[in-house]
Design an enzyme around this catalytic site. Sequence first.
Site, mmCIF file in Angstrom:
data_model
loop_
_atom_site.group_PDB
_atom_site.id
_atom_site.type_symbol
_atom_site.label_atom_id
_atom_site.label_comp_id
_atom_site.label_asym_id
_atom_site.label_seq_id
_atom_site.Cartn_x
_atom_site.Cartn_y
_atom_site.Cartn_z
ATOM 1 N N CYS A 79 -6.376 4.776 -3.100
ATOM 2 C CA CYS A 79 -6.026 3.637 -3.997
ATOM 3 C C CYS A 79 -4.968 4.418 -5.287
ATOM 4 C CB CYS A 79 -6.671 2.613 -4.490
ATOM 5 S SG CYS A 79 -5.808 1.235 -4.851
ATOM 6 N N HIS A 170 -9.706 0.591 -0.542
ATOM 7 C CA HIS A 170 -10.869 1.280 -0.966
ATOM 8 C C HIS A 170 -11.893 1.217 0.087
ATOM 9 C CE1 HIS A 170 -10.245 0.773 -5.626
ATOM 10 N NE2 HIS A 170 -9.159 0.104 -5.055
ATOM 11 N N GLU A 172 -14.797 2.431 -0.210
ATOM 12 C CA GLU A 172 -16.092 2.884 -0.498
ATOM 13 C C GLU A 172 -16.741 1.353 -1.113
ATOM 14 O OE1 GLU A 172 -13.378 2.988 -2.252
ATOM 15 O OE2 GLU A 172 -13.662 2.310 -4.181
HETATM 16 N N1 GLN Z 1 -2.466 -0.402 -9.370
HETATM 17 C C1 GLN Z 1 -3.200 0.845 -9.603
HETATM 18 C C2 GLN Z 1 -2.470 1.988 -9.920
HETATM 19 O O1 GLN Z 1 -1.102 1.774 -9.774
HETATM 20 C C3 GLN Z 1 -4.263 1.038 -8.290
HETATM 21 C C4 GLN Z 1 -5.035 0.106 -7.956
HETATM 22 C C5 GLN Z 1 -6.346 0.649 -7.492
HETATM 23 O O2 GLN Z 1 -6.684 1.848 -7.546
HETATM 24 N N2 GLN Z 1 -7.190 -0.444 -6.932
HETATM 25 O O3 GLN Z 1 -2.971 2.895 -10.410
#
Ligand code: GLN
EC number: 4.3.3.6
Length: 192
Positions: A79, A170, A172
Site C-alpha cells: 500500500c 494489506h 498483513e
Molecule cells: N492512501 C495512502 C497513501 O497514499 C496509502 C494508504 C494505505 O497505506 N493504506 O499513502
Amino acid sequence: MVKIGVLGLQGAVREHVRSIEACGAEAVVIKKVEQLTHVDGLIIPGGESTTMRRLMDKYGFIEPLKQFAREGKPMFGTCAGLIILAKKIVGYDEPHLGLMDITVERNSFGRQRESFEASLTIKGVADDFIGVFIRAPHIVSVGDDVDVLATYEDRIVAARQGQFLGCSFHPELTDDDRMTQYFINMVKEAKE
Ligand code: GLN
C-alpha cells in the site's frame, strides 16, 4: 533463519511483525538506519506515504534504503510502501525511493470505496487471497521486466520485479500469511 525488517517509522508495523513470525521467520522493527545491516530483506508497510516520507527524510533513510537495494536485498512495499518503492507517482514530479519500475496512482479506488475486501488470484501465491484495500493505490503501468502478479477490476494490484515485490492491499491484516511467505521465500533465495 532469515531476518526480515519492517520499516517502523509509521503505519501497520506490528501487523507485519505478526505475519512474519507466523511464517517462522524473525522480524526486526527498523527505527534506525544502522539496524538495516542486520536484516536480509525489508517490508515497507502501509500507512500514509507522505508522512512516512517526511520521517524517512528526518531520520536519514533515503540513501541507506537505496544502498540496501543495491546490495540486492529484497524489499516488499504494501500500500503506502508500494508508493514509496515506485519509480513514478501520478501527479508528482519526484518519486520517493524510485526503485521499482512501476507507475502508481494514489487513492485510486474512489472515495465511496475508501476500503473494501476482494478475493484475488495472485500468481505464485494463491487463487483465493482476500485483499484488504484501504485508500489503496494501484499500479498504472509497469516496465518490461516487471511481472504482474494480480489484477482487480482490470487494475494491477500486485507485481514483482526481481528483488522488489509490491501490492496495493494489506496482506498483513488477515491471518492468511501466504503473501508474506512468498516474500520470505524471495529473501531466502536471495541469501543463498
Ligand atoms: N492512501 C495512502 C497513501 O497514499 C496509502 C494508504 C494505505 O497505506 N493504506 O499513502
